[in-house]
Design a protein around this motif. Structure first.
Motif, PDB file in Angstrom:
ATOM      1  N   ASP A 129       0.838  -1.194   0.000  1.00 44.23           N
ATOM      2  CA  ASP A 129       0.000   0.000   0.000  1.00 44.23           C
ATOM      3  C   ASP A 129       0.876   1.248   0.000  1.00 44.23           C
ATOM      4  N   ARG A 130       0.291   2.335  -0.477  1.00 46.81           N
ATOM      5  CA  ARG A 130       1.038   3.590  -0.530  1.00 46.81           C
ATOM      6  C   ARG A 130       1.524   4.003   0.852  1.00 46.81           C
ATOM      7  N   SER A 131       0.728   3.717   1.887  1.00 42.42           N
ATOM      8  CA  SER A 131       1.120   4.092   3.242  1.00 42.42           C
ATOM      9  C   SER A 131       2.305   3.279   3.756  1.00 42.42           C
ATOM     10  N   GLU A 132       2.625   2.162   3.099  1.00 41.02           N
ATOM     11  CA  GLU A 132       3.710   1.289   3.541  1.00 41.02           C
ATOM     12  C   GLU A 132       5.001   1.496   2.753  1.00 41.02           C
ATOM     13  N   LEU A 133       5.001   2.411   1.793  1.00 44.73           N
ATOM     14  CA  LEU A 133       6.170   2.592   0.947  1.00 44.73           C
ATOM     15  C   LEU A 133       7.399   3.037   1.745  1.00 44.73           C
ATOM     16  N   MET A 134       7.206   3.959   2.683  1.00 38.90           N
ATOM     17  CA  MET A 134       8.328   4.447   3.474  1.00 38.90           C
ATOM     18  C   MET A 134       8.962   3.306   4.254  1.00 38.90           C
ATOM     19  N   GLN A 135       8.138   2.510   4.911  1.00 39.74           N
ATOM     20  CA  GLN A 135       8.640   1.394   5.698  1.00 39.74           C
ATOM     21  C   GLN A 135       9.323   0.359   4.805  1.00 39.74           C
ATOM     22  N   GLY A 136       8.722   0.083   3.648  1.00 40.65           N
ATOM     23  CA  GLY A 136       9.305  -0.882   2.733  1.00 40.65           C
ATOM     24  C   GLY A 136      10.650  -0.432   2.199  1.00 40.65           C
ATOM     25  N   ASN A 137      10.736   0.818   1.762  1.00 43.51           N
ATOM     26  CA  ASN A 137      12.005   1.332   1.256  1.00 43.51           C
ATOM     27  C   ASN A 137      13.072   1.385   2.337  1.00 43.51           C
ATOM     28  N   ALA A 138      12.670   1.675   3.571  1.00 43.36           N
ATOM     29  CA  ALA A 138      13.636   1.698   4.673  1.00 43.36           C
ATOM     30  C   ALA A 138      14.255   0.323   4.876  1.00 43.36           C
ATOM     31  N   LYS A 139      13.428  -0.718   4.834  1.00 43.08           N
ATOM     32  CA  LYS A 139      13.946  -2.079   5.011  1.00 43.08           C
ATOM     33  C   LYS A 139      14.837  -2.473   3.839  1.00 43.08           C
ATOM     34  N   LEU A 140      14.440  -2.126   2.628  1.00 42.36           N
ATOM     35  CA  LEU A 140      15.243  -2.464   1.456  1.00 42.36           C
ATOM     36  C   LEU A 140      16.581  -1.726   1.470  1.00 42.36           C
ATOM     37  N   GLN A 141      16.562  -0.442   1.845  1.00 43.01           N
ATOM     38  CA  GLN A 141      17.812   0.323   1.915  1.00 43.01           C
ATOM     39  C   GLN A 141      18.705  -0.202   3.036  1.00 43.01           C
ATOM     40  N   GLY A 142      18.104  -0.543   4.172  1.00 45.56           N
ATOM     41  CA  GLY A 142      18.885  -1.075   5.283  1.00 45.56           C
ATOM     42  C   GLY A 142      19.557  -2.387   4.932  1.00 45.56           C
ATOM     43  N   SER A 143      18.820  -3.277   4.256  1.00 48.17           N
ATOM     44  CA  SER A 143      19.406  -4.566   3.868  1.00 48.17           C
ATOM     45  C   SER A 143      20.501  -4.373   2.820  1.00 48.17           C
ATOM     46  N   GLU A 144      20.319  -3.394   1.925  1.00 50.42           N
ATOM     47  CA  GLU A 144      21.352  -3.123   0.923  1.00 50.42           C
ATOM     48  C   GLU A 144      22.639  -2.648   1.579  1.00 50.42           C
TER      49      GLU A 144
END
Length: 408
Positions: A129-144
């Motif tokens: 969902d659009r409201s979850e984009l920030m959280q999703g990108n944070a996890k993806l950036q952190g794992s990267e």
């Protein structure tokens, strides 16, 4: 979000792929130096070949991605990359490996990365969902960032145990894992709207106009380009500064360089919390105005206890950079019209990454003319000065970025 099956699969696949890429960032130059006795010029050419595709196919890639389902594009890019990196050890075993083979692998895998990255950024909003984009990108950036911390060490160990060329099979396998995870994602991806009679040039121009005319996207793109220019100059003289000017040995060098990756992990972890507390636009300003001045500690680095100045400066600066990346990417994904997200992503990355070769050349030239420490002062001051783009823009009056453009 880790309980969201589709996102979890994307996170596992992308983290594995980034770890493989991080390992390759060590192994590919090692192959060039130890196996092929490559010159300094050829090593520079090998690095440039990785980024050059953004300048050649970056804009067309965005237009093509907007006309195609994103997951098949990502799967094709993974397949191409897996074959390319597997070809290096095969050529080495057959005793036919040459430096131009490595350059071709870097160039073609870079082109595959252009398509994957563009499709990947446009694909995420269809999974969450659009409201979850920030959280999703944070996890993806952190794992990267975690992969970037672990990758060089793993790459060095692999080079010592199985050889640098054979070690590239790990990167090839990482793309296979990424593809398996993508294939396991459930649910049909919304098909892009059919566009009849539209020429590629018109599609590219539409994406460019959106980026250059929208006040929010334009200023964030300019800011990203300025930051990348300064960071590329920083990276160009980093090793020379630490080894020749400060005088650290290779063991300490690895620890100090890894500090930036640790900062990136921290930035990924705190981005969501900061935006919930301060707002997305205000959070971006506060993070950069607070974090970037810590970069001025880096040129003050000296042997002994003052090595801590480098560690603290690089941790805080990279934490700020990654936190801002999370905010900007999430904003772009929620703000841009879905049918233009591929072109807008490709255009912004084209403009942002286009300054990296220039920054590296400027950093190297300044380092040769002035020395590593004065160059470090120049690039860290430039990093702080880039904040002027944000302070002079309408962003400074906002608490949150708008959620959707008027073109939605």
């Amino acid at each position: 979000m880790l309980f969201h099956r589709n996102f979890r699969l994307l996170l596992i696949g992308e983290t594995t792929s980034k770890l493989g890429t991080s390992v390759t960032s060590v192994l590919l130059p090692v192959v060039a130096v130890t196996t092929l006795d490559a010159s300094t010029f050829m090593l520079g050419l090998l690095t440039a070949a990785t980024w050059l595709p953004w300048l050649i196919v970056g804009l067309p890639a965005g237009a093509w991605v907007d006309q195609l389902p994103r997951r098949p594009v990502m799967l094709c890019a993974n397949a191409v990359s897996a074959v390319l990196f597997a070809s290096v050890p095969v050529a080495a075993w057959l005793d036919v490996l040459g430096i131009w083979h490595l350059v071709a692998v870097a160039l073609l895998s870079g082109a595959a990365t252009v398509f994957f990255s563009t499709a990947y950024s446009a694909y995420l909003p269809s999974l969450v969902d659009r409201s979850e984009l920030m959280q999703g990108n944070a996890k993806l950036q952190g794992s990267e960032q975690a992969a970037k911390v672990a990758g060089p060490g793993i790459g060095g160990l692999i080079a010592q145990t199985v050889g640098s060329a054979s070690g590239l099979l790990l990167d090839a396998f990482s793309f296979v894992v990424s593809s398996v995870c993508l294939l396991a994602v459930r649910g049909a991806e919304p098909r892009p709207a059919a566009k009849v009679g539209r020429r590629l040039r018109a599609e590219i121009s539409e994406g460019l106009r959106f980026v250059l005319r929208d006040p929010h996207v334009r200023i964030l793109t300019a800011y990203g380009a300025a930051v990348n220019l300064a960071l590329a100059g920083y990276q160009a003289v980093l090793v020379v500064f630490l080894v020749r000017t400060v005088g650290v040995d290779s063991g300490v060098l690895g620890v100090l360089v890894a500090c930036g990756g640790v900062g990136g992990i921290v930035g990924g972890l705190v981005a969501g919390r900061l935006t919930r507390w301060l707002g997305t636009a205000r959070g971006l300003l506060v993070v950069q105005l607070t974090a970037s001045p810590f970069g001025l500690l880096i040129p003050l680095t000296q042997p002994g206890p003052r090595l801590a100045l480098f560690a603290v400066g690089s941790v805080v600066v990279l934490a700020g950079v990654v936190a801002c990346n999370v905010i900007i990417v999430s904003f772009r994904q929620s703000y841009c019209p879905p049918g233009m997200l591929g072109r807008v992503t490709a255009t912004t990355l084209f403009l942002n990454y286009g300054t990296i070769p220039l920054g590296a050349l400027l950093g190297g030239a300044l380092g040769s003319l002035l020395g590593a420490r004065p160059t470090m002062w120049i690039v860290t001051v430039a990093l702080v000065a880039a904040n002027g783009l944000l302070l002079g823009a309408p962003i400074r009056t906002l608490r949150d970025f708008p959620e959707a453009s008027r073109r939605d």
